[in-house]
Design a protein around this motif. Structure first.
Motif, PDB file in Angstrom:
ATOM      1  N   GLN A   1     -20.969 -45.308 -53.035  1.00  0.00           N
ATOM      2  CA  GLN A   1     -22.245 -45.371 -53.764  1.00  0.00           C
ATOM      3  C   GLN A   1     -23.282 -46.001 -52.855  1.00  0.00           C
ATOM      4  O   GLN A   1     -23.560 -47.188 -52.948  1.00  0.00           O
ATOM      5  N   TYR A   2     -23.840 -45.186 -52.010  1.00  0.00           N
ATOM      6  CA  TYR A   2     -24.703 -45.752 -50.980  1.00  0.00           C
ATOM      7  C   TYR A   2     -26.191 -45.604 -51.273  1.00  0.00           C
ATOM      8  O   TYR A   2     -27.016 -45.866 -50.419  1.00  0.00           O
ATOM      9  N   ALA A   3     -26.522 -45.129 -52.461  1.00  0.00           N
ATOM     10  CA  ALA A   3     -27.943 -44.988 -52.797  1.00  0.00           C
ATOM     11  C   ALA A   3     -28.522 -46.378 -53.001  1.00  0.00           C
ATOM     12  O   ALA A   3     -28.926 -46.766 -54.082  1.00  0.00           O
ATOM     13  N   GLY A   4     -28.515 -47.124 -51.937  1.00  0.00           N
ATOM     14  CA  GLY A   4     -28.744 -48.569 -52.015  1.00  0.00           C
ATOM     15  C   GLY A   4     -30.184 -48.947 -52.249  1.00  0.00           C
ATOM     16  O   GLY A   4     -31.107 -48.169 -52.039  1.00  0.00           O
ATOM     17  N   THR A   5     -30.354 -50.161 -52.677  1.00  0.00           N
ATOM     18  CA  THR A   5     -31.688 -50.707 -52.831  1.00  0.00           C
ATOM     19  C   THR A   5     -32.202 -51.142 -51.465  1.00  0.00           C
ATOM     20  O   THR A   5     -31.446 -51.400 -50.542  1.00  0.00           O
ATOM     21  N   HIS A   6     -33.497 -51.199 -51.377  1.00  0.00           N
ATOM     22  CA  HIS A   6     -34.120 -51.645 -50.138  1.00  0.00           C
ATOM     23  C   HIS A   6     -35.131 -52.724 -50.497  1.00  0.00           C
ATOM     24  O   HIS A   6     -35.432 -52.961 -51.662  1.00  0.00           O
ATOM     25  N   GLY A   7     -35.640 -53.362 -49.491  1.00  0.00           N
ATOM     26  CA  GLY A   7     -36.633 -54.393 -49.740  1.00  0.00           C
ATOM     27  C   GLY A   7     -37.119 -54.942 -48.428  1.00  0.00           C
ATOM     28  O   GLY A   7     -36.506 -54.724 -47.378  1.00  0.00           O
ATOM     29  N   THR A   8     -38.206 -55.672 -48.495  1.00  0.00           N
ATOM     30  CA  THR A   8     -38.889 -56.152 -47.312  1.00  0.00           C
ATOM     31  C   THR A   8     -39.746 -57.322 -47.776  1.00  0.00           C
ATOM     32  O   THR A   8     -40.067 -57.411 -48.951  1.00  0.00           O
ATOM     33  N   VAL A   9     -40.098 -58.187 -46.861  1.00  0.00           N
ATOM     34  CA  VAL A   9     -41.145 -59.151 -47.173  1.00  0.00           C
ATOM     35  C   VAL A   9     -42.285 -58.950 -46.183  1.00  0.00           C
ATOM     36  O   VAL A   9     -42.083 -58.400 -45.096  1.00  0.00           O
ATOM     37  N   GLY A  10     -43.461 -59.397 -46.564  1.00  0.00           N
ATOM     38  CA  GLY A  10     -44.576 -59.227 -45.645  1.00  0.00           C
ATOM     39  C   GLY A  10     -45.793 -59.989 -46.096  1.00  0.00           C
ATOM     40  O   GLY A  10     -45.864 -60.469 -47.234  1.00  0.00           O
ATOM     41  N   ALA A  11     -46.751 -60.089 -45.182  1.00  0.00           N
ATOM     42  CA  ALA A  11     -47.993 -60.801 -45.464  1.00  0.00           C
ATOM     43  C   ALA A  11     -49.120 -60.188 -44.654  1.00  0.00           C
ATOM     44  O   ALA A  11     -48.901 -59.694 -43.544  1.00  0.00           O
ATOM     45  N   ALA A  12     -50.309 -60.221 -45.231  1.00  0.00           N
ATOM     46  CA  ALA A  12     -51.508 -59.771 -44.527  1.00  0.00           C
ATOM     47  C   ALA A  12     -52.603 -60.794 -44.810  1.00  0.00           C
ATOM     48  O   ALA A  12     -52.748 -61.236 -45.948  1.00  0.00           O
ATOM     49  N   ALA A  13     -53.333 -61.157 -43.759  1.00  0.00           N
ATOM     50  CA  ALA A  13     -54.334 -62.216 -43.935  1.00  0.00           C
ATOM     51  C   ALA A  13     -55.565 -62.004 -43.073  1.00  0.00           C
ATOM     52  O   ALA A  13     -55.488 -61.377 -42.007  1.00  0.00           O
ATOM     53  N   VAL A  14     -56.693 -62.497 -43.573  1.00  0.00           N
ATOM     54  CA  VAL A  14     -57.908 -62.638 -42.760  1.00  0.00           C
ATOM     55  C   VAL A  14     -58.362 -64.088 -42.888  1.00  0.00           C
ATOM     56  O   VAL A  14     -58.333 -64.662 -43.977  1.00  0.00           O
ATOM     57  N   ASP A  15     -58.730 -64.685 -41.749  1.00  0.00           N
ATOM     58  CA  ASP A  15     -59.130 -66.095 -41.795  1.00  0.00           C
ATOM     59  C   ASP A  15     -60.658 -66.238 -41.769  1.00  0.00           C
ATOM     60  O   ASP A  15     -61.392 -65.237 -41.726  1.00  0.00           O
ATOM     61  N   GLY A  16     -61.119 -67.438 -41.819  1.00  0.00           N
ATOM     62  CA  GLY A  16     -62.547 -67.714 -41.897  1.00  0.00           C
ATOM     63  C   GLY A  16     -63.331 -67.300 -40.661  1.00  0.00           C
ATOM     64  O   GLY A  16     -64.562 -67.199 -40.691  1.00  0.00           O
TER      65      GLY A  16
END
Lengths: 287, 287
Positions: free
Chosen positions: B153-168
């Motif tokens: 049963q390899y229809a596995g879940t996936h996932g990721t973490v991430g961030a996007a930013a703009v500073d002053g």
């Protein structure tokens, strides 16, 4: 009916040795172009770019497959990608070893669930498919490595091979294969196995060569193709993308074909070693 | 003066278990958002996205670092990338092993010649930098692998973490880190270590999550960013890119911020687990 188009490249030729062998390279490219053109007429764009890449990988004049360059530990690591623009599907290998024709494995990956593989994944796939173990290192590459190993002169040359094609049915494809940068750090990954170095849609197909990090930074192949998706002509997409590249001091080149059969190429510095068919079906070289 | 902006994500949450822990995840994300926001104010966009990714990697609720999922051979392989939009510079790791915080190594690579490394390259870098060997496998991940290993049963879940930013100061950056897809084939590479999954320019920064092959096929992060480069609003670039994605049956999501501090996100299916600051500096969750 769409007009077929085909352009292939053998990388950026900047060293003296490469310049002195210019005529030899031109002839090799033109032979490969003719062969791939036969495949384009009979089999389609995807088959043609795979065939072109395979022949370029087999030719010791170019940095891919048999002619591949070497990383700092004396090992050859091969990266490649294939994108079928009609299927809008990308596949590739990251730093595969002991292969004769990595692009053939990239083609096998087109129909798999996992379509981009690291060195270990590539090894298992090659084994599953019964690919013979092949050490692509040429004696002169090994000797150059041995000579320069302890000199710290790592400002190495780079190179790549690639092809972009559109067939008579309007199918587009791009394929790219590389041995990376001479004396690169162990395990360094080039752009060629990412959509930055090789990309295709149903409007155009693009293959890049040059400094891999610069190509990644610009997401170059995708950048050009997405601009064509958004309505720019291929020529205009090249002009804009290369103007940006020059303003940022990039070192690379790209070739492409669009769905009307127009071929296009550009380079920020050095000489791009490429061959293509012109609008009249004549064989041409860019150098 | 530009308005700072920050958005972070913990991947697509689609399984029952993930849905039942929604409140827990929301709280974890909001804590991380606050922490990264302090860094954004004091250090800048690049430091903020690295900090956010590091905290997300440390949180067992998300598929990266400590919470990473597992490939078919029972091994965890971590991929990540950092792009500094001001420098227009990409760096990353492909399927690195035994690391606690892969994103920290990606940051180290920003100033190196070779900026994208395969598993062996990552191992040598970690050793050179004195990084402690860290096995990120959680007991429940190992057990799930052991239970499902032979069921196909390899229809596995996936996932990721991430961030996007703009500073002053108007500096933009994106960072993305993943454990890949549960039960993926050995050595399968995700999009997160390519410009398809993580991209930034001086106008916007984008991080993606979802089915890696779909993200590679669309060159999604680069696609959105290049459209903003060409004058589209971030909102419009998302609309167009996600309309194309839906017409091609893609399964993914993206978050982004532009140089005016606008945050944006979209998803083709499932629930995107993300948190961000709204225009008034309030903490918000997308789910």
């Amino acid at each position: 009916m769409p007009r077929p188009g085909l352009i292939i490249h053998g990388g950026l030729g900047a060293t003296e040795a490469e310049q002195s062998s210019r005529q030899v390279r031109r002839e090799a490219l033109q032979e490969i172009l003719k062969d791939a053109h036969e495949v384009l007429k009979n089999g389609g764009a995807r088959q043609a770019v795979v065939r072109a890449c395979e022949l370029l990988e087999d030719c010791p004049l170019f940095n891919a497959g048999t002619g591949a360059t070497i990383q700092r530990d004396g090992q050859i690591r091969l990266s490649c990608a294939l994108m079928d623009g009609r299927e809008h599907r990308f596949s590739g290998l990251v730093n595969a070893r002991y292969l004769k024709n990595p692009i053939r494995l990239a083609e096998q990956l087109q129909n798999r669930v996992d379509r981009l593989l690291d060195p270990q994944g590539a090894e298992l796939l090659a084994r599953a498919l019964g690919e013979a173990v092949h050490e692509p290192a040429l004696p002169e590459v090994i000797r150059r490595w041995a000579d320069e190993r302890f000199e710290g002169q790592y400002a190495g040359t780079h190179g790549t091979v690639g092809a972009a094609a559109v067939d008579g049915e309007g199918g587009l494809a791009a394929a790219t294969s590389t041995g990376g940068r001479f004396m690169a750090g162990v395990g360094r990954v080039s752009d060629s196995c990412t959509p930055a170095g090789n990309y295709a849609t149903d409007r155009c197909a693009v293959s890049c060569t040059g400094h891999g990090e610069d190509i990644l930074d610009e997401a170059l192949a995708a950048r050009i193709a997405i601009r064509v998706d958004d309505g720019m002509s291929l020529q205009r997409a090249f002009e804009r993308s290369f103007a940006e590249a020059e303003s940022r001091g990039r070192d690379f080149a790209a070739i492409a074909v669009d769905s009307d059969g127009h071929t296009c190429w550009s380079v920020t510095m050095g000489i791009l070693v490429a061959a293509y068919f012109d609008g009249k079906g004549e064989f041409r070289a860019t150098f």
